[in-house]
Design a protein around this motif. Structure first.
Motif, PDB file in Angstrom:
ATOM      1  N   PHE A 147       0.829  -1.211   0.000  1.00 17.18           N
ATOM      2  CA  PHE A 147       0.000   0.000   0.000  1.00 17.18           C
ATOM      3  C   PHE A 147       0.863   1.260   0.000  1.00 17.18           C
ATOM      4  CE2 PHE A 147      -3.619  -2.723   1.337  1.00 17.18           C
ATOM      5  CZ  PHE A 147      -4.572  -2.235   0.464  1.00 17.18           C
ATOM      6  N   LEU A 148       1.959   1.236   0.757  1.00 13.31           N
ATOM      7  CA  LEU A 148       2.882   2.384   0.730  1.00 13.31           C
ATOM      8  C   LEU A 148       3.459   2.588  -0.666  1.00 13.31           C
ATOM      9  CD1 LEU A 148       4.857   2.028   4.085  1.00 13.31           C
ATOM     10  CD2 LEU A 148       3.303   3.886   3.439  1.00 13.31           C
ATOM     11  N   THR A 149       3.770   1.496  -1.347  1.00 15.34           N
ATOM     12  CA  THR A 149       4.275   1.586  -2.721  1.00 15.34           C
ATOM     13  C   THR A 149       3.246   2.245  -3.628  1.00 15.34           C
ATOM     14  OG1 THR A 149       5.644  -0.390  -2.429  1.00 15.34           O
ATOM     15  CG2 THR A 149       5.126   0.258  -4.694  1.00 15.34           C
ATOM     16  N   LEU A 150       1.993   1.809  -3.520  1.00 16.56           N
ATOM     17  CA  LEU A 150       0.941   2.385  -4.357  1.00 16.56           C
ATOM     18  C   LEU A 150       0.786   3.882  -4.079  1.00 16.56           C
ATOM     19  CD1 LEU A 150      -1.815  -0.392  -4.169  1.00 16.56           C
ATOM     20  CD2 LEU A 150      -0.012  -0.091  -5.883  1.00 16.56           C
ATOM     21  N   LEU A 151       0.823   4.238  -2.809  1.00 13.78           N
ATOM     22  CA  LEU A 151       0.721   5.667  -2.462  1.00 13.78           C
ATOM     23  C   LEU A 151       1.914   6.448  -2.984  1.00 13.78           C
ATOM     24  CD1 LEU A 151      -0.682   5.442   1.173  1.00 13.78           C
ATOM     25  CD2 LEU A 151      -1.871   6.234  -0.890  1.00 13.78           C
ATOM     26  N   SER A 152       3.087   5.866  -2.870  1.00  8.60           N
ATOM     27  CA  SER A 152       4.291   6.520  -3.366  1.00  8.60           C
ATOM     28  C   SER A 152       4.218   6.728  -4.879  1.00  8.60           C
ATOM     29  CB  SER A 152       5.515   5.674  -2.994  1.00  8.60           C
ATOM     30  OG  SER A 152       6.689   6.279  -3.443  1.00  8.60           O
ATOM     31  N   LEU A 153       3.670   5.762  -5.580  1.00 12.70           N
ATOM     32  CA  LEU A 153       3.512   5.898  -7.030  1.00 12.70           C
ATOM     33  C   LEU A 153       2.519   7.012  -7.371  1.00 12.70           C
ATOM     34  CD1 LEU A 153       3.559   2.112  -7.876  1.00 12.70           C
ATOM     35  CD2 LEU A 153       5.122   3.814  -8.867  1.00 12.70           C
ATOM     36  N   CYS A 154       1.515   7.196  -6.536  1.00 14.77           N
ATOM     37  CA  CYS A 154       0.533   8.262  -6.772  1.00 14.77           C
ATOM     38  C   CYS A 154       1.060   9.639  -6.397  1.00 14.77           C
ATOM     39  CB  CYS A 154      -0.745   7.991  -5.973  1.00 14.77           C
ATOM     40  SG  CYS A 154      -1.725   6.627  -6.593  1.00 14.77           S
ATOM     41  N   PHE A 155       1.780   9.706  -5.287  1.00 17.94           N
ATOM     42  CA  PHE A 155       2.172  11.001  -4.743  1.00 17.94           C
ATOM     43  C   PHE A 155       3.627  11.360  -5.010  1.00 17.94           C
ATOM     44  CE2 PHE A 155      -1.346   9.954  -1.602  1.00 17.94           C
ATOM     45  CZ  PHE A 155      -2.262  10.784  -2.209  1.00 17.94           C
ATOM     46  N   GLY A 156       4.385  10.466  -5.635  1.00 15.00           N
ATOM     47  CA  GLY A 156       5.779  10.764  -5.957  1.00 15.00           C
ATOM     48  C   GLY A 156       6.675  10.594  -4.746  1.00 15.00           C
ATOM     49  N   GLY A 157       7.136   9.417  -4.551  1.00 14.06           N
ATOM     50  CA  GLY A 157       8.021   9.123  -3.431  1.00 14.06           C
ATOM     51  C   GLY A 157       8.992   8.037  -3.847  1.00 14.06           C
ATOM     52  N   PRO A 158       9.615   7.408  -2.869  1.00 15.35           N
ATOM     53  CA  PRO A 158      10.619   6.379  -3.182  1.00 15.35           C
ATOM     54  C   PRO A 158       9.965   5.044  -3.565  1.00 15.35           C
ATOM     55  CG  PRO A 158      10.392   6.571  -0.823  1.00 15.35           C
ATOM     56  CD  PRO A 158       9.487   7.625  -1.435  1.00 15.35           C
ATOM     57  N   SER A 159       9.182   5.059  -4.629  1.00 12.61           N
ATOM     58  CA  SER A 159       8.369   3.886  -4.968  1.00 12.61           C
ATOM     59  C   SER A 159       9.205   2.665  -5.331  1.00 12.61           C
ATOM     60  CB  SER A 159       7.387   4.215  -6.088  1.00 12.61           C
ATOM     61  OG  SER A 159       8.045   4.763  -7.198  1.00 12.61           O
TER      62      SER A 159
END
Length: 163
Positions: A123-135
């Motif tokens: 879920f953190l990966t999915l959020l990172s992909l949406c919000f621009g993070g260390p995906s």
């Protein structure tokens, strides 16, 4: 009630994918947060008293469908690499196989803390992909926890099988 919350998560995948397809990444991220909350809530309610055999199979199925479909979108857009996606896909099929085999033998193979950690990183990966993070880092951490939990499931399966 628990299974309705789980079903909500399943139905959330469509608006998430539509949001992503229309470049509404913030909306998709908000819906992913809602799905994550529903995963936590149905797990908490099931642990308290509302656990069912159906829910024990439905919840992990919905988690897999949700995460893998959203990751499939990002794979199709070239935003994630093929290898970690395939590794997660293989892990999910393997875990499902072990669970179905243990269920066939009328044995339970419940979710493990490592499996819950894997789900959290997905879920953190999915959020990172949406919000621009260390995906990419989060995706690889998901893979590491996925295989650590698969190893744990395999050990539990062999112990149950031999019992």
């Amino acid at each position: 009630m628990v299974n309705l919350i789980t079903a909500l998560r399943l139905f959330l995948v469509v608006p998430v994918l539509l949001s992503l397809e229309n470049s509404l990444y913030v909306l998709a991220g908000i819906l992913i947060i809602l799905a994550w909350i529903s995963d936590w809530l149905d797990g908490m309610l099931a642990r308290k008293s509302q656990k069912t055999d159906f829910g024990a199979h439905f919840d992990p199925f919905v988690d897999k469908v949700f995460v893998l479909l959203v990751l499939s979108f990002f794979l199709s857009k070239g935003e994630i690499e093929l290898l970690p996606y395939v590794l997660l896909l293989f892990r999910e099929f393997s875990a499902s196989f072990l669970r179905s085999e243990s269920a066939r033998a009328l044995k339970s193979l419940p979710a493990s803390p490592l499996g819950k950690l894997k789900a959290g990183f997905e879920f953190l990966t999915l959020l990172s992909l949406c919000f621009g993070g260390p995906s990419e880092t989060l995706l690889w951490l998901s893979v590491i926890f996925a295989y650590a939990s698969l190893y744990e499931y395999a050990i539990k399966y062999w112990l149950l099988k031999d019992a």
